[in-house]
Design an enzyme around this catalytic site. Sequence first.
Site, PDB file in Angstrom:
ATOM      1  CG  HIS A 214      -0.275   0.362   2.487  1.00 12.96           C
ATOM      2  ND1 HIS A 214       0.470  -0.565   3.184  1.00 12.96           N
ATOM      3  CD2 HIS A 214      -0.199   1.505   3.195  1.00 12.96           C
ATOM      4  CE1 HIS A 214       0.964   0.007   4.266  1.00 12.96           C
ATOM      5  NE2 HIS A 214       0.580   1.264   4.302  1.00 12.96           N
TER       6      HIS A 214
HETATM    7  C1  UD1 Z   1      -2.317   5.457   5.899  1.00 13.43           C
HETATM    8  C2  UD1 Z   1      -1.013   5.928   6.556  1.00 13.43           C
HETATM    9  C3  UD1 Z   1       0.021   4.805   6.467  1.00 13.43           C
HETATM   10  C4  UD1 Z   1      -0.515   3.513   7.025  1.00 13.43           C
HETATM   11  C5  UD1 Z   1      -1.811   3.155   6.294  1.00 13.43           C
HETATM   12  C6  UD1 Z   1      -2.384   1.882   6.821  1.00 13.43           C
HETATM   13  C7  UD1 Z   1      -0.513   8.340   6.390  1.00 13.43           C
HETATM   14  C8  UD1 Z   1       0.339   9.346   5.723  1.00 13.43           C
HETATM   15  N1  UD1 Z   1      -0.455   7.094   5.879  1.00 13.43           N
HETATM   16  O1  UD1 Z   1      -2.046   5.300   4.510  1.00 13.43           O
HETATM   17  O2  UD1 Z   1       1.158   5.180   7.224  1.00 13.43           O
HETATM   18  O3  UD1 Z   1       0.442   2.491   6.857  1.00 13.43           O
HETATM   19  O4  UD1 Z   1      -2.731   4.236   6.477  1.00 13.43           O
HETATM   20  O5  UD1 Z   1      -3.529   1.522   6.153  1.00 13.43           O
HETATM   21  O6  UD1 Z   1      -1.199   8.663   7.326  1.00 13.43           O
HETATM   22  N2  UD1 Z   1      -9.372   4.927   1.592  1.00 13.43           N
HETATM   23  C9  UD1 Z   1     -10.576   4.296   1.532  1.00 13.43           C
HETATM   24  N3  UD1 Z   1     -11.184   3.967   2.715  1.00 13.43           N
HETATM   25  C10 UD1 Z   1     -10.644   4.256   3.919  1.00 13.43           C
HETATM   26  C11 UD1 Z   1      -9.415   4.912   3.960  1.00 13.43           C
HETATM   27  C12 UD1 Z   1      -8.784   5.235   2.796  1.00 13.43           C
HETATM   28  O7  UD1 Z   1     -11.111   4.021   0.471  1.00 13.43           O
HETATM   29  O8  UD1 Z   1     -11.256   3.911   4.960  1.00 13.43           O
HETATM   30  C13 UD1 Z   1      -8.685   5.277   0.337  1.00 13.43           C
HETATM   31  C14 UD1 Z   1      -8.940   6.699  -0.059  1.00 13.43           C
HETATM   32  O9  UD1 Z   1      -9.130   6.784  -1.416  1.00 13.43           O
HETATM   33  C15 UD1 Z   1      -7.658   7.404   0.282  1.00 13.43           C
HETATM   34  C16 UD1 Z   1      -6.619   6.305   0.153  1.00 13.43           C
HETATM   35  O10 UD1 Z   1      -7.296   5.092   0.500  1.00 13.43           O
HETATM   36  O11 UD1 Z   1      -7.418   8.486  -0.525  1.00 13.43           O
HETATM   37  C17 UD1 Z   1      -5.440   6.504   1.040  1.00 13.43           C
HETATM   38  O12 UD1 Z   1      -5.858   6.714   2.405  1.00 13.43           O
HETATM   39  P1  UD1 Z   1      -4.988   7.605   3.406  1.00 13.43           P
HETATM   40  O13 UD1 Z   1      -5.583   7.575   4.757  1.00 13.43           O
HETATM   41  O14 UD1 Z   1      -4.698   8.918   2.804  1.00 13.43           O
HETATM   42  O15 UD1 Z   1      -3.578   6.863   3.450  1.00 13.43           O
HETATM   43  P2  UD1 Z   1      -3.229   5.306   3.441  1.00 13.43           P
HETATM   44  O16 UD1 Z   1      -2.633   4.983   2.130  1.00 13.43           O
HETATM   45  O17 UD1 Z   1      -4.374   4.488   3.938  1.00 13.43           O
END
Ligand code: UD1
Length: 372
Positions: A214
Amino acid sequence: MKSNVLVCVVGARPNFMKMAPIIKALKAVGQPIVPYLVHTGQHYDQAMKDTFFQQLGIPEPDRDLGVGSGSHAVQTANTMLRFEPVLDEVSPFAVLVVGDVNSTIACGLVAVKKSIPLIHVEAGLRSFDRDMPEEINRILTDQISDLLFTTERGALHNLEREGIDEGRVCFVGNVMIDTLLANCQQAVTPDLTLATYGSSLAIKEEGYALLTLHRPSNVDDPDTLVRLIKTVGEISKRLPVIFPVHPRTQQKIAHAGLLNEFSTERVSLLPPVSYLEMLGLMRAARVVLTDSGGLQEETTALGVPCVTLRENTERPITVTDGTNTIVGTDAEKIKACVHEILDSGGKRGRIPEYWDGNAATRIVERLLQRYF
Ligand code: UD1
């Protein structure tokens, strides 16, 4: 009168496993510390949040800020804006944050600007790679923390190098491993997990490799993603692969039109699985391929060989003491490492100091000494 409320912040999936034992240990000692749980809402999908709260026995958050997704600036800023009034209302004696996600630094910054002491659990880890968003979050959160709890002894050297006073640092062990040890008995078998998600992957005789991906550096760049997908495809000729897909990765794979290429008879794509399903999948895997920080530690605790698809790790004890090997994203190196593990059984490793299920209890003891 001095407040006895401790605001505890969670935001993203890996935070939940870290906070669960802390809340439990706080409740076990009862007064004088009263936890007040704030969920920022950084992760909001049911599969990324609700099942974790239920399985880990985390109480419903006292406040859900509902910040959701966005650019780093938007997510961090929204978290700060929504967190500040909570502190005004609750007036805690301190704010406790875990890990290195955007919610960690956002809430930490709000707390110190209001002169509320900040406590950081999982302090001092450094990848020395400032292109990683989490590295910035780690460095900044540690700089502004009043009390820093570390998971491995080497973390203290990182903090001292950055000018942080040794007296504020306390080596307590790993709260995520508290959760792992407390839940091992309830882990779901891989067969049941595969059946739950309608996968017909046959794993009985051969076993399987478990894959997670991820990190933006691996999934956002199409060239890297394609290279990794092809490499996994080749590995699957020798060993079936189970791949629970993070929402971010799901979007990138779909966007690049790679879904069919990745999902084959020997590579089973699952949606994000629950904590107990993941624990079962990790424990029985012959090898785990990952870019997650948490999985590097969990595989070390379980004695399962781990191949880390990154150029570095902020958790070096998993390499020196544990079962982890850092290989990066070069196809030949990944394949050679996996084959070597399958031929030889891989590194055996040993359990790092204080990864014994009691880290949260040590944290609470220190909180009582420091603030009461
Ligand atoms: C975040 C953390 C990372 C951690 C990871 C675990 C930061 C900078 N990154 O990354 O350190 O290892 O979580 O999972 O804080 N999304 C969904 N549903 C959700 C959450 C996210 O669909 O419940 C999608 C969204 O499109 C979003 C993307 O995933 O834009 C990324 O989510 P985000 O929270 O920005 O960062 P992660 O890649 O999950």
